[in-house]
Design an enzyme around this catalytic site. Structure first.
Site, mmCIF file in Angstrom:
data_model
loop_
_atom_site.group_PDB
_atom_site.id
_atom_site.type_symbol
_atom_site.label_atom_id
_atom_site.label_comp_id
_atom_site.label_asym_id
_atom_site.label_seq_id
_atom_site.Cartn_x
_atom_site.Cartn_y
_atom_site.Cartn_z
ATOM 1 N N LYS A 137 1.012 4.130 -2.874
ATOM 2 C CA LYS A 137 0.655 5.524 -2.528
ATOM 3 C C LYS A 137 1.806 6.556 -2.775
ATOM 4 O O LYS A 137 1.651 7.738 -3.054
ATOM 5 C CB LYS A 137 0.153 5.642 -1.112
ATOM 6 C CG LYS A 137 -1.196 5.045 -0.972
ATOM 7 C CD LYS A 137 -2.189 5.533 -1.671
ATOM 8 C CE LYS A 137 -3.770 4.946 -1.338
ATOM 9 N NZ LYS A 137 -4.691 5.753 -2.218
ATOM 10 N N TYR A 148 0.593 -1.265 0.024
ATOM 11 C CA TYR A 148 -0.077 0.009 -0.014
ATOM 12 C C TYR A 148 0.972 1.247 -0.076
ATOM 13 O O TYR A 148 0.756 2.201 -0.791
ATOM 14 C CB TYR A 148 -0.889 -0.078 1.266
ATOM 15 C CG TYR A 148 -1.804 1.080 1.478
ATOM 16 C CD1 TYR A 148 -3.017 1.257 0.721
ATOM 17 C CD2 TYR A 148 -1.337 2.140 2.395
ATOM 18 C CE1 TYR A 148 -3.866 2.486 0.867
ATOM 19 C CE2 TYR A 148 -2.291 3.265 2.493
ATOM 20 C CZ TYR A 148 -3.552 3.318 2.048
ATOM 21 O OH TYR A 148 -4.308 4.595 2.060
#
Length: 302
Positions: free
Chosen positions: A175, A171
């Site tokens: 991001k 993640y």
């Protein structure tokens, strides 16, 4: 007071729950026509249902707004292209893209499976890139035809992408990629009348409900510091015509606080004027570290 996005056509990915739903409803209140894109998957990306997106579209219509639900997979290159085309056919134009779709499959890096990496990076990073590519192509063609383009892209990064997050390597990497994609696209697309910004929100969603609990309210007035609705006003403002001169920026948003995060910057430097020898660099690196501010801690690090 006039709504600041009156008549704007806004396409929001991951718009059925959490931040996306809050954005969709706030855009509707501010006069925008909204495309509610969502596959209706669970928090880990499994399953799927048309009902969540349809329900948000109905809520917008109940407010007196215009909306339609869409179930396209935004990380599919062709589906993203068709979603942009469908939006233009339905509403006659597209003015704003809000990239919000995503899910998590948290795991320490040493135990992470290949599909846990691939699936999270695909929906977050490729999902942003695919939608941006096809929306930008639509706007570029309009600009080249002589039309005035006043378009907006608002991406969704995270504090995890800016600082790192223990147990979320997939993640955080996705991001961080979105942060780099944002500044790169802002530089490339400015000539066509397109601004590109990103937010790094802290809010209660299905991905963060265990961290940002329902009890995070101010005791004096009951203000919910982690309500997703706290984030949406900035997203709506960035989509408005008033924000035409703001691009390539990353905003952190939490509760009633808005801050501007600066990307990587050139720091202390030592130049020997010729190639360094390996044995010389120990002292030089320590000088550079001593001269630089300490890095922000990684989320979850001890």
């Amino acid at each position: 007071m006039n709504p600041i996005c009156a008549g704007r056509v806004v396409l929001i990915t991951g718009a059925a729950r959490g931040l996306g739903r809050a954005h969709a409803l706030e855009f509707a209140r501010q006069g925008a026509k909204v495309v509610v894109n969502d596959l209706g998957v669970d928090a880990d990306g499994s399953g799927g249902s048309a009902e969540p997106a349809r329900q948000v579209a109905k809520e917008i219509e109940a407010l007196g707004g215009e909306a339609f639900a869409d179930l396209s997979d935004v990380a599919d290159w062709s589906a993203a292209e068709e979603l942009v085309a469908t939006t233009v056919r339905h509403f006659g134009r597209l003015d704003v893209l809000v990239n919000n779709a995503g899910f998590v499959r948290d795991r320490m890096l040493v135990t992470m499976a290949e599909d846990e990496w691939d699936d999270v990076v695909r929906v977050h990073l490729k999902g942003h890139a695919a939608m941006m590519r096809h929306a930008a192509m639509y706007w570029r063609e309009r600009a080249k035809s002589g039309a005035t383009v006043d378009a907006r892209i608002i991406n969704t990064s995270s504090g995890a992408g800016l600082l790192g997050s223990v147990g979320q390597a997939n993640y955080a990497a996705a991001k961080a990629g979105i942060a780099a994609l944002t500044v790169t696209a802002a530089a490339e697309l400015a000539r066509y009348g397109i601004t590109v910004n990103a937010i790094a929100p802290a809010a209660r969603t299905r991905m963060t409900v265990e961290i940002f609990t329902e009890s995070m309210r101010r005791p004096d007035d009951g203000f919910d510091l982690m309500a997703p609705e706290n984030v949406s006003p900035l997203v709506v403002w960035l989509a408005s015509q008033e924000a035409a001169d703001v691009t390539g920026r990353m905003f952190e948003v939490a509760g009633g606080a808005v801050s501007l995060a600066n990307n990587w910057r050139h720091g202390p430097r030592r130049d020997r004027g010729e190639r360094w020898r390996a044995e010389q660099l120990g002292a030089v690196v320590r000088e550079l570290i001593a001269a630089a501010p300490p890095p922000e801690p990684v989320y979850g690090a001890r």
